[in-house]
Design a protein around this motif. Structure first.
Motif, mmCIF file in Angstrom:
data_model
loop_
_atom_site.group_PDB
_atom_site.id
_atom_site.type_symbol
_atom_site.label_atom_id
_atom_site.label_comp_id
_atom_site.label_asym_id
_atom_site.label_seq_id
_atom_site.Cartn_x
_atom_site.Cartn_y
_atom_site.Cartn_z
ATOM 1 N N VAL A 63 1.066 -1.192 -0.161
ATOM 2 C CA VAL A 63 -0.032 -0.097 -0.083
ATOM 3 C C VAL A 63 0.907 1.215 -0.078
ATOM 4 O O VAL A 63 1.808 1.404 0.799
ATOM 5 C CB VAL A 63 -1.028 -0.031 1.131
ATOM 6 C CG1 VAL A 63 -1.872 1.427 1.184
ATOM 7 C CG2 VAL A 63 -1.749 -1.240 1.121
ATOM 8 N N TYR A 68 -3.239 3.597 -1.825
ATOM 9 C CA TYR A 68 -3.504 2.807 -2.835
ATOM 10 C C TYR A 68 -2.598 1.581 -2.939
ATOM 11 O O TYR A 68 -1.554 1.609 -2.460
ATOM 12 C CB TYR A 68 -3.211 3.599 -4.116
ATOM 13 C CG TYR A 68 -4.505 4.720 -4.077
ATOM 14 C CD1 TYR A 68 -5.778 4.357 -4.983
ATOM 15 C CD2 TYR A 68 -4.442 5.997 -3.568
ATOM 16 C CE1 TYR A 68 -6.776 5.360 -4.902
ATOM 17 C CE2 TYR A 68 -5.477 6.848 -3.477
ATOM 18 C CZ TYR A 68 -6.615 6.514 -4.444
ATOM 19 O OH TYR A 68 -7.547 7.472 -4.553
ATOM 20 N N PHE A 69 -3.266 0.554 -3.534
ATOM 21 C CA PHE A 69 -2.350 -0.622 -3.652
ATOM 22 C C PHE A 69 -1.152 -0.300 -4.699
ATOM 23 O O PHE A 69 -1.483 0.195 -5.594
ATOM 24 C CB PHE A 69 -3.169 -1.988 -4.232
ATOM 25 C CG PHE A 69 -4.083 -2.584 -3.195
ATOM 26 C CD1 PHE A 69 -3.392 -3.442 -2.271
ATOM 27 C CD2 PHE A 69 -5.364 -2.457 -3.236
ATOM 28 C CE1 PHE A 69 -4.104 -4.158 -1.556
ATOM 29 C CE2 PHE A 69 -5.955 -3.080 -2.203
ATOM 30 C CZ PHE A 69 -5.438 -3.842 -1.397
ATOM 31 N N VAL A 82 -7.239 1.109 -0.989
ATOM 32 C CA VAL A 82 -7.676 0.100 -0.274
ATOM 33 C C VAL A 82 -8.712 -0.169 0.537
ATOM 34 O O VAL A 82 -9.556 -1.093 0.664
ATOM 35 C CB VAL A 82 -6.292 -0.169 0.735
ATOM 36 C CG1 VAL A 82 -6.712 -1.146 1.808
ATOM 37 C CG2 VAL A 82 -5.133 -0.228 0.272
ATOM 38 N N GLY A 86 -10.570 -1.070 -3.920
ATOM 39 C CA GLY A 86 -9.810 -2.350 -3.412
ATOM 40 C C GLY A 86 -10.266 -3.324 -2.508
ATOM 41 O O GLY A 86 -10.117 -4.786 -2.990
ATOM 42 N N ASN A 87 -11.136 -3.030 -1.644
ATOM 43 C CA ASN A 87 -11.655 -3.973 -0.907
ATOM 44 C C ASN A 87 -12.768 -5.056 -1.802
ATOM 45 O O ASN A 87 -12.497 -6.230 -1.667
ATOM 46 C CB ASN A 87 -12.562 -3.342 0.344
ATOM 47 C CG ASN A 87 -12.899 -4.271 1.412
ATOM 48 O OD1 ASN A 87 -11.970 -5.065 1.831
ATOM 49 N ND2 ASN A 87 -14.028 -4.120 1.953
ATOM 50 N N ARG A 123 0.905 1.580 8.211
ATOM 51 C CA ARG A 123 1.835 0.947 7.157
ATOM 52 C C ARG A 123 3.327 1.286 7.214
ATOM 53 O O ARG A 123 3.816 2.076 7.760
ATOM 54 C CB ARG A 123 1.404 1.310 5.876
ATOM 55 C CG ARG A 123 1.559 2.966 5.406
ATOM 56 C CD ARG A 123 1.205 3.492 4.213
ATOM 57 N NE ARG A 123 1.886 2.743 3.081
ATOM 58 C CZ ARG A 123 3.210 3.667 2.695
ATOM 59 N NH1 ARG A 123 3.536 4.829 3.511
ATOM 60 N NH2 ARG A 123 4.019 3.010 1.758
#
Length: 178
Positions: A63, A68-69, A82, A86-87, A123
């Protein structure tokens, strides 16, 4: 079967083809907290990071700093937010692979930003570290020049600085903490 029966086992990653994830014991997984096997994301939480560090696993963050991925998450997830699309994309990938056992709405206990009241994603990010002895000496010298009230707190702070083992200079937040 017990969790011990799964020791040294592994499983296929549900969204990244060819990636194998080891099954690892963790002290934070107990009979009262969790099921014995949990999703572990070393770049997204202190307990997971500790487990990964103990087993010398890489701490790859999928991430980016905007939530964002990244490309490392794979082409189907790259550039998806995410907490939003994304989920949903992950759920569809799990369904397509026949790996989704159950889906239900769940209110997750995300940490929230005290200013925006929006969920925050924990993160790992790249850091730079400096010579501990140099930073420690400079911090202690600087503290000795500060007028501290009450004065008795200076020695306690100097002792705390002396015990500090890791020093990371970080400017990741554009705002302070409450």
């Amino acid at each position: 079967f017990s969790g011990a029966d799964l020791a040294d086992g592994s499983c296929a990653h549900p969204t990244i083809p060819g990636r194998v994830s080891p099954l690892l014991p963790a002290n934070h997984v107990t009979m009262t907290k969790g099921t014995g096997l949990v999703h572990t994301a070393p770049a997204h939480g202190m307990e997971d990071y500790s487990v990964a560090s103990h087993h010398q696993l890489p701490t790859e963050c999928l991430v980016d700093e905007s939530g964002y991925f990244t490309e490392a998450a794979g082409p189907e997830l790259k550039n998806k937010n995410v907490l939003e699309e994304g989920n949903e994309a992950v759920i569809k990938m799990l369904q397509a692979a026949g790996s989704l056992l159950k889906e239900e709405k769940y209110v997750h206990s995300y940490p929230y930003d005290w200013r925006t009241k929006k969920p925050m994603i924990i993160r790992a990010s790249k850091q730079w570290f400096v010579n501990t002895a140099d930073v420690k000496a400079a911090a202690q010298d600087a503290l000795k020049k500060v007028k501290v009230i009450p004065t008795s707190a200076v020695n306690r702070m100097l002792e705390m600085l002396d015990r500090r083992t890791f020093w990371c200079i970080s400017r990741q937040r554009c705002w302070g903490v409450p």
